[in-house]
Design a protein around this motif. Structure first.
Motif, PDB file in Angstrom:
ATOM      1  N   PRO A  89      -7.315  -1.003  -2.387  1.00  0.00           N
ATOM      2  CA  PRO A  89      -7.960  -0.891  -1.489  1.00  0.00           C
ATOM      3  C   PRO A  89      -7.721  -1.629  -0.468  1.00  0.00           C
ATOM      4  N   HIS A  90      -6.731  -2.765  -0.588  1.00  0.00           N
ATOM      5  CA  HIS A  90      -6.188  -3.398   0.913  1.00  0.00           C
ATOM      6  C   HIS A  90      -5.491  -2.951   1.850  1.00  0.00           C
ATOM      7  N   ILE A  91      -4.597  -1.845   1.274  1.00  0.00           N
ATOM      8  CA  ILE A  91      -3.531  -1.707   1.904  1.00  0.00           C
ATOM      9  C   ILE A  91      -4.088  -0.403   2.737  1.00  0.00           C
ATOM     10  N   PRO A  92      -3.915  -0.615   4.002  1.00  0.00           N
ATOM     11  CA  PRO A  92      -4.416   0.929   4.987  1.00  0.00           C
ATOM     12  C   PRO A  92      -3.386   1.785   4.801  1.00  0.00           C
ATOM     13  N   GLN A  93      -4.348   2.828   4.822  1.00  0.00           N
ATOM     14  CA  GLN A  93      -3.231   4.295   4.614  1.00  0.00           C
ATOM     15  C   GLN A  93      -1.888   4.140   5.468  1.00  0.00           C
ATOM     16  N   ALA A  94      -2.342   3.940   6.774  1.00  0.00           N
ATOM     17  CA  ALA A  94      -1.349   4.060   8.488  1.00  0.00           C
ATOM     18  C   ALA A  94      -0.169   3.001   7.390  1.00  0.00           C
ATOM     19  N   GLU A  95      -0.117   2.314   6.213  1.00  0.00           N
ATOM     20  CA  GLU A  95       1.520   1.636   5.317  1.00  0.00           C
ATOM     21  C   GLU A  95       1.544   2.014   3.987  1.00  0.00           C
ATOM     22  N   TYR A  96       0.540   3.649   3.872  1.00  0.00           N
ATOM     23  CA  TYR A  96       1.416   4.045   2.873  1.00  0.00           C
ATOM     24  C   TYR A  96       1.026   3.826   1.158  1.00  0.00           C
ATOM     25  N   PRO A  97      -0.060   3.823   1.063  1.00  0.00           N
ATOM     26  CA  PRO A  97      -0.571   2.853  -0.345  1.00  0.00           C
ATOM     27  C   PRO A  97       0.115   3.985  -1.722  1.00  0.00           C
ATOM     28  N   ALA A  98       0.344   5.181  -1.654  1.00  0.00           N
ATOM     29  CA  ALA A  98       0.571   5.933  -2.631  1.00  0.00           C
ATOM     30  C   ALA A  98       2.130   5.470  -2.595  1.00  0.00           C
ATOM     31  N   GLN A  99       2.838   5.918  -2.150  1.00  0.00           N
ATOM     32  CA  GLN A  99       4.300   5.153  -1.773  1.00  0.00           C
ATOM     33  C   GLN A  99       4.294   3.623  -2.241  1.00  0.00           C
ATOM     34  N   LEU A 100       4.132   2.822  -1.931  1.00  0.00           N
ATOM     35  CA  LEU A 100       3.591   1.749  -2.289  1.00  0.00           C
ATOM     36  C   LEU A 100       3.596   1.323  -3.312  1.00  0.00           C
ATOM     37  N   LEU A 101       2.369   1.784  -4.264  1.00  0.00           N
ATOM     38  CA  LEU A 101       2.064   2.369  -5.970  1.00  0.00           C
ATOM     39  C   LEU A 101       3.472   2.456  -6.882  1.00  0.00           C
ATOM     40  N   GLY A 102       3.616   3.057  -5.892  1.00  0.00           N
ATOM     41  CA  GLY A 102       4.675   4.267  -6.741  1.00  0.00           C
ATOM     42  C   GLY A 102       6.402   4.120  -7.176  1.00  0.00           C
ATOM     43  N   VAL A 103       6.828   2.621  -6.151  1.00  0.00           N
ATOM     44  CA  VAL A 103       7.812   1.527  -6.008  1.00  0.00           C
ATOM     45  C   VAL A 103       7.545   0.376  -6.523  1.00  0.00           C
ATOM     46  N   GLU A 104       5.860   0.003  -7.092  1.00  0.00           N
ATOM     47  CA  GLU A 104       5.494  -1.028  -7.684  1.00  0.00           C
ATOM     48  C   GLU A 104       6.174  -0.624  -8.822  1.00  0.00           C
ATOM     49  N   LEU A 105       5.509   0.580  -9.341  1.00  0.00           N
ATOM     50  CA  LEU A 105       5.851   0.610 -11.001  1.00  0.00           C
ATOM     51  C   LEU A 105       7.419   0.914 -10.882  1.00  0.00           C
ATOM     52  N   TYR A 106       7.679   1.285 -10.414  1.00  0.00           N
ATOM     53  CA  TYR A 106       8.983   1.379 -10.489  1.00  0.00           C
ATOM     54  C   TYR A 106      10.347  -0.022 -10.630  1.00  0.00           C
ATOM     55  N   LEU A 107       9.681  -0.984  -9.448  1.00  0.00           N
ATOM     56  CA  LEU A 107      10.030  -2.226 -10.094  1.00  0.00           C
ATOM     57  C   LEU A 107       9.772  -2.730 -11.418  1.00  0.00           C
ATOM     58  N   GLU A 108       8.545  -2.486 -12.041  1.00  0.00           N
ATOM     59  CA  GLU A 108       7.867  -3.647 -12.600  1.00  0.00           C
ATOM     60  C   GLU A 108       8.125  -2.451 -14.600  1.00  0.00           C
ATOM     61  N   ALA A 109       8.362  -0.820 -14.425  1.00  0.00           N
ATOM     62  CA  ALA A 109       8.996  -0.646 -15.843  1.00  0.00           C
ATOM     63  C   ALA A 109      10.846   0.489 -15.127  1.00  0.00           C
ATOM     64  N   GLY A 110      10.707   0.991 -14.410  1.00  0.00           N
ATOM     65  CA  GLY A 110      11.574   1.140 -14.674  1.00  0.00           C
ATOM     66  C   GLY A 110      11.006   3.199 -14.162  1.00  0.00           C
ATOM     67  N   VAL A 111       9.895   3.687 -13.720  1.00  0.00           N
ATOM     68  CA  VAL A 111       9.031   4.655 -14.206  1.00  0.00           C
ATOM     69  C   VAL A 111       9.213   5.248 -12.635  1.00  0.00           C
ATOM     70  N   ARG A 112       9.595   6.476 -12.493  1.00  0.00           N
ATOM     71  CA  ARG A 112       9.632   7.428 -11.115  1.00  0.00           C
ATOM     72  C   ARG A 112       8.479   7.979 -10.850  1.00  0.00           C
ATOM     73  N   GLY A 113       7.523   7.829 -10.274  1.00  0.00           N
ATOM     74  CA  GLY A 113       6.612   8.900  -9.882  1.00  0.00           C
ATOM     75  C   GLY A 113       6.735   9.454  -8.372  1.00  0.00           C
ATOM     76  N   VAL A 114       5.688   9.938  -8.100  1.00  0.00           N
ATOM     77  CA  VAL A 114       6.131  10.332  -6.475  1.00  0.00           C
ATOM     78  C   VAL A 114       4.604  10.569  -5.515  1.00  0.00           C
ATOM     79  N   GLU A 115       4.428   9.345  -4.379  1.00  0.00           N
ATOM     80  CA  GLU A 115       4.209   9.926  -3.497  1.00  0.00           C
ATOM     81  C   GLU A 115       3.024  11.354  -3.118  1.00  0.00           C
ATOM     82  N   ILE A 116       1.697  12.016  -3.375  1.00  0.00           N
ATOM     83  CA  ILE A 116       1.088  12.679  -2.449  1.00  0.00           C
ATOM     84  C   ILE A 116      -0.232  12.214  -1.807  1.00  0.00           C
ATOM     85  N   GLY A 117       0.424  11.672  -0.647  1.00  0.00           N
ATOM     86  CA  GLY A 117      -0.326  11.265   0.298  1.00  0.00           C
ATOM     87  C   GLY A 117       0.224  11.286   1.546  1.00  0.00           C
TER      88      GLY A 117
END
Ligand code: PLP
Length: 461
Positions: A358-386
């Protein structure tokens, strides 16, 4: 003890998984400009980028690949597909295309030409390529999805439904001269793989008939939609999936279909019609863009595999395992308090990034950020719908902020097992536990003028 329900198939061919370390992934994602589309598939451990063309074909489908003949015109496998389209979907006329967006291209080129600024196409959250094809021709996609769809926590069985009041207002305002068709996406990908009820479809049909406007389905996930109707809609429990599919399609004048979803093929699409005259008009563009009308950009063997795929995806046992696996992942995430779009959709779990970060503004693409963090964490690739997916406003060129900012975890059909679902859940849980330490999102280094999410280059802020 009650025996658990199991997948109605077993595995006879396997593809190895490439494991990696967090250090590997740090480097790879940097080299990929933080765009998950730029990763190589062997840099990914569990690939949930899409359920499109990523499913596992059955032995019967592979057998059809061998049986298909490669005649330029009138291949035997074309007639097998024609029989399946007629029997399962109830459509007399169709064109094969190389994938779903190609069917959209042929249809919209025929109906809109290349410049149709006064045309409006109402529907339930158009898919990105559909929106692209409409806006590319300067026409306007009008989203009349029910408001409930945009509250991720709300329990509603058919969040893909159209708001009939808003649809009627649009039909009144623009009329058949400015509305070439209403397009209903089943299930609705953009709002979370959410189904449309038969009751709603009947209502849309009634309005379209009253106003003299065509109704088309964007039918990529028609079988999953029918499964939800069977299991959720009053009065439908005793009907077969095939019967429900037939009724869904009977309400439409035509359809576009990406066969890479519920067709369970790796490539292919369909464009169906009731009206022979429209079919004839589309044939010309199919020949120009795709190929001759009996193969449309596919090989003969692909048509046979698709005919078989349409049969398999409309079997209840398959759908129960398929939708059940996706629901299992969704329930696990919910148990871990991770905010997900509820109820869980047919092909994917959608994580609510606005609630996760909630602290990441939409202008900084939070869903993309979450996708990148999940990839870094576990090598799981999702996709941004945002916001990246939503593109800029064609006139003002400002970012368009969608109501939902989602990370989609799309599950390929018949590819992963329950232990993979546990792995994904654990990876996301680890990101959840350290969410407060994720401070900033991304800025854009380069983007394309339209459908930018595929090729965008990002930098960390
Ligand atoms: C995938 C998809 C499309 C486009 O199909 P492609 O085969 O990817 O070209 C169109 N509409 C919906 C709902 C889809 O999911």
């Amino acid at each position: 003890m009650e025996l658990p329900r199991i997948e109605p198939y077993k595995i006879k061919m396997v593809e190895p998984v490439n494991f990696s370390t967090r250090e590997d992934r740090e480097r790879w994602i940097r080299e990929a400009d933080y765009n998950l589309f730029n990763l190589k598939s062997d840099q990914v451990i569990v690939d949930l980028l899409t359920d499109s063309g990523t499913g596992a074909m059955s032995q019967q489908q592979w057998a059809e690949m061998m049986l298909g003949d490669e005649a330029y015109a009138g291949a035997a496998s074309y007639f097998k597909l024609k029989e399946a389209v007629s029997e399962i979907l109830g459509f007399p006329f169709f064109l094969p295309t190389h994938q779903g967006r190609a069917a959209e291209n042929v249809l919209f080129q025929t109906l809109l030409g290349h410049d149709a600024p006064d045309q409006v196409i109402p529907g339930n959250s158009h898919f990105d390529t559909t929106k692209g094809h409409i806006e590319f021709r300067h026409a306007k996609p009008l989203d009349v999805t029910i408001a409930e769809a945009f509250d991720t926590t709300l329990e509603h069985p058919f969040k893909g439904n159209l708001d009939l009041g808003r649809l009627e207002a649009a039909l009144r305002e623009y009329g058949p001269a400015r509305i070439p068709l209403v397009l209903v996406t089943v299930t609705c990908n953009s709002s979370g793989g959410q189904p449309v009820s038969l009751e709603n479809l009947r209502g849309v049909r009634e309005l379209c008939s009253r106003h003299g406007v065509r109704l088309f389905l964007d039918a990529a996930r028609f079988a999953e939609n029918a499964y939800f109707i069977k299991t959720r809609e009053p009065g439908c429990a005793d009907r077969s999936v095939r019967e429900i599919v037939r009724e869904m399609f009977s309400l439409a004048d035509g359809f576009t279909m990406s066969a890479k979803k519920d067709g369970i093929v790796n490539i292919g699409g369909l464009l169906g019609f009731r009206d022979e005259e429209l079919f004839r008009r589309c044939c010309t563009f199919n020949i120009v863009f795709e190929g001759y009308i009996t193969y449309g950009g596919l090989a003969g063997r692909d048509l046979g595999a698709l005919a078989q795929g349409l049969r398999e995806s409309t079997e209840f046992d398959y759908l129960e395992a398929r939708v059940g696996q996706v629901a299992h992942l969704g329930r696990r995430l919910r148990e871990l308090d991770i905010p997900v779009q509820w109820p869980i959709g047919g092909h994917a779990v959608f994580v609510d990034a606005k609630k996760f970060l909630p602290h990441i503004p939409q202008a900084e693409y939070p869903a993309q950020l979450l996708g990148v963090e999940l990839y870094l964490e576990a090598g799981v690739r999702g996709v941004e719908i945002g916001t990246l997916l939503a593109d800029r406003d064609p006139v003002t060129r400002e970012d368009r902020y969608p109501a939902l900012e989602l990370l989609r975890l799309a599950i390929p059909r018949r590819v992963y097992n329950l232990q993979h679902m546990e792995y994904i859940a654990a990876g996301l849980k680890n990101v959840w536990d350290r969410r407060d330490s994720i401070k900033r999102g991304f800025g854009i280094a380069w983007e394309a003028p339209i459908m930018r999410h595929f090729t965008v280059r990002l930098h960390r802020l």
